[in-house]
Scaffold this motif. Structure first.
Motif, mmCIF file in Angstrom:
data_model
loop_
_atom_site.group_PDB
_atom_site.id
_atom_site.type_symbol
_atom_site.label_atom_id
_atom_site.label_comp_id
_atom_site.label_asym_id
_atom_site.label_seq_id
_atom_site.Cartn_x
_atom_site.Cartn_y
_atom_site.Cartn_z
ATOM 1 N N UNK A 239 -14.185 43.898 -19.242
ATOM 2 C CA UNK A 239 -13.867 43.981 -17.815
ATOM 3 C C UNK A 239 -15.036 44.552 -17.017
ATOM 4 N N UNK A 240 -15.652 45.618 -17.514
ATOM 5 C CA UNK A 240 -16.773 46.208 -16.777
ATOM 6 C C UNK A 240 -17.944 45.242 -16.688
ATOM 7 N N UNK A 241 -18.151 44.471 -17.740
ATOM 8 C CA UNK A 241 -19.209 43.450 -17.703
ATOM 9 C C UNK A 241 -18.887 42.384 -16.664
ATOM 10 N N UNK A 242 -17.638 41.953 -16.670
ATOM 11 C CA UNK A 242 -17.190 40.931 -15.722
ATOM 12 C C UNK A 242 -17.274 41.425 -14.279
ATOM 13 N N UNK A 243 -16.980 42.708 -14.069
ATOM 14 C CA UNK A 243 -16.971 43.268 -12.714
ATOM 15 C C UNK A 243 -18.363 43.615 -12.202
ATOM 16 N N UNK A 244 -19.373 43.586 -13.079
ATOM 17 C CA UNK A 244 -20.734 43.820 -12.614
ATOM 18 C C UNK A 244 -21.348 45.140 -13.018
ATOM 19 N N UNK A 249 -21.257 49.230 -19.493
ATOM 20 C CA UNK A 249 -20.417 48.598 -20.513
ATOM 21 C C UNK A 249 -21.113 48.639 -21.870
ATOM 22 N N UNK A 250 -22.436 48.470 -21.858
ATOM 23 C CA UNK A 250 -23.200 48.521 -23.106
ATOM 24 C C UNK A 250 -23.177 49.931 -23.708
ATOM 25 N N UNK A 251 -23.197 50.939 -22.860
ATOM 26 C CA UNK A 251 -23.100 52.321 -23.348
ATOM 27 C C UNK A 251 -21.764 52.532 -24.060
ATOM 28 N N UNK A 252 -20.694 52.031 -23.464
ATOM 29 C CA UNK A 252 -19.376 52.156 -24.095
ATOM 30 C C UNK A 252 -19.346 51.376 -25.407
ATOM 31 N N UNK A 253 -19.996 50.237 -25.437
ATOM 32 C CA UNK A 253 -20.060 49.451 -26.672
ATOM 33 C C UNK A 253 -20.762 50.233 -27.775
ATOM 34 N N UNK A 254 -21.836 50.952 -27.418
ATOM 35 C CA UNK A 254 -22.535 51.776 -28.411
ATOM 36 C C UNK A 254 -21.632 52.893 -28.921
ATOM 37 N N UNK A 290 -15.430 58.777 -19.552
ATOM 38 C CA UNK A 290 -16.207 59.222 -18.399
ATOM 39 C C UNK A 290 -17.257 58.190 -18.006
ATOM 40 N N UNK A 291 -17.846 57.518 -18.990
ATOM 41 C CA UNK A 291 -18.787 56.438 -18.674
ATOM 42 C C UNK A 291 -18.073 55.360 -17.858
ATOM 43 N N UNK A 292 -16.864 55.019 -18.260
ATOM 44 C CA UNK A 292 -16.094 54.008 -17.537
ATOM 45 C C UNK A 292 -15.760 54.484 -16.124
ATOM 46 N N UNK A 293 -15.486 55.783 -15.980
ATOM 47 C CA UNK A 293 -15.190 56.328 -14.648
ATOM 48 C C UNK A 293 -16.395 56.187 -13.725
ATOM 49 N N UNK A 294 -17.586 56.489 -14.249
ATOM 50 C CA UNK A 294 -18.793 56.329 -13.425
ATOM 51 C C UNK A 294 -19.067 54.861 -13.138
ATOM 52 N N UNK A 295 -18.718 53.981 -14.072
ATOM 53 C CA UNK A 295 -18.883 52.554 -13.819
ATOM 54 C C UNK A 295 -18.001 52.110 -12.657
ATOM 55 N N UNK A 296 -16.754 52.556 -12.657
ATOM 56 C CA UNK A 296 -15.851 52.217 -11.558
ATOM 57 C C UNK A 296 -16.371 52.775 -10.236
ATOM 58 N N UNK A 297 -16.914 53.991 -10.283
ATOM 59 C CA UNK A 297 -17.458 54.600 -9.069
ATOM 60 C C UNK A 297 -18.630 53.773 -8.530
#
Length: 303
Positions: A239-244, A249-254, A290-297
């Motif tokens: 989803x994060x990749x799709x949203x831009x 998203x790569x950090x979360x993948x790691x 938290x990485x995802x939270x900053x991505x949404x921000x």
């Protein structure tokens, strides 16, 4: 008469240190962290409302989570007498009905504090309080189910605080994107809660608590827990990749790759390695939150 019975008779008031043990400060971190994730993800500057952030953290951790721990220990006192007789209530360090009174007092305190966080914050507090008692208390006692029990705890530890943090700071309902990511991490946390059930395996079997380690056996339950933790994170990455936000998203993948490695270690000895995994794989899991939270921000998804 055994020693714990003697202690139970000897004390009339709770030992102060036992009260702190009862509310388990070590369990406060997940809802506090999730509340902060919500606050970050909504896009409003945390410095714009520091009072609401601090009050929400206190509510999510020490008060609501602490209350849920006290309620659970009171309702589980017979199981704990088998699994962990040194706990405050079965050992007698919190005698009589003091465990119940503490849980009820903290319930009222939670509702009072929640009333200062607006309608969204108060509504979330009411839900959290009701969920805590539904999990532990008869006749509902959802913890008897290996599916509904961990699911409710996961929701209240990760999803609900995230939603609340975002709603309180933005003074309104969070966006669909924020809700989706919070829901995915809450779903994955079901696996974390399943791993937590390993420590009570013996008593749960004797008292008829149908946790997944009891119903499936430790090996199968661990495999299910790993799948439940991993799959929602795969969806988050997509989803994060799709949203831009492909970099985050790569950090979360790691971080997920690190968890997969930890899962291979866990599956060699689920009962023995579950505590170890909580200090390694779970740490990477919540870091991804938290990485995802900053991505949404960064995407401006909070509004």
């Amino acid at each position: 008469m055994d020693v714990s019975s003697g202690l139970h008779v000897a004390r009339r008031t709770p030992h102060p240190r036992a009260v702190l043990t009862l509310v388990k400060p070590i369990t406060w971190f997940p809802p506090i962290w999730a509340y902060l994730c919500g606050a970050v993800s909504c896009g409003v500057a945390v410095s714009a409302a520091p009072g609401q952030v601090i009050l929400g953290m206190v509510l999510a951790g020490p008060v609501v989570c602490g209350m849920s721990q006290a309620a659970n220990d009171w309702c589980d006192r017979h199981v704990d007498a088998i699994n962990e007789p040194d706990r405050p209530i079965p050992s007698g360090r919190i005698p009589g009905r003091w465990g119940l009174w503490i849980a009820l007092a903290m319930t009222l305190l939670a509702l009072w504090i929640g009333s200062f966080l607006g309608s969204w914050g108060f509504g979330a507090t009411v839900f959290g309080v009701l969920a805590a008692w539904a999990y532990s208390a008869e006749p509902v006692r959802l913890k008897r189910s290996g599916v509904w029990g961990p699911g409710l705890v996961a929701l209240c530890y990760e999803g609900l605080p995230w939603f609340t943090g975002a709603a309180v700071l933005s003074a309104g309902a969070p966006s669909a994107q924020v809700i989706a990511i919070a829901a995915l991490y809450a779903t994955g946390a079901h696996g974390i809660m399943t791993l937590n059930d390993f420590k009570a395996l013996k008593g749960d079997r004797q008292m008829g608590v149908n946790s997944l380690p009891v119903t499936l056996g430790p090996e199968r339950a661990a495999r299910v827990a790993c799948g439940v933790m991993a799959l929602p994170q795969v969806v988050v990455i997509a989803l994060l990749t799709l949203w831009g936000a492909p970099v985050l998203a790569l950090v979360i993948a790691a971080l997920l790759a690190g968890q997969v490695w930890a899962m291979t270690v866990l599956l060699r000895d689920p009962e023995g390695r579950a505590p170890w995994y909580n200090g390694t794989g779970v740490l990477m899991y919540v870091s991804g939150m938290m990485v995802a939270a900053f991505a949404l921000r960064s995407l401006g998804a909070g509004a």
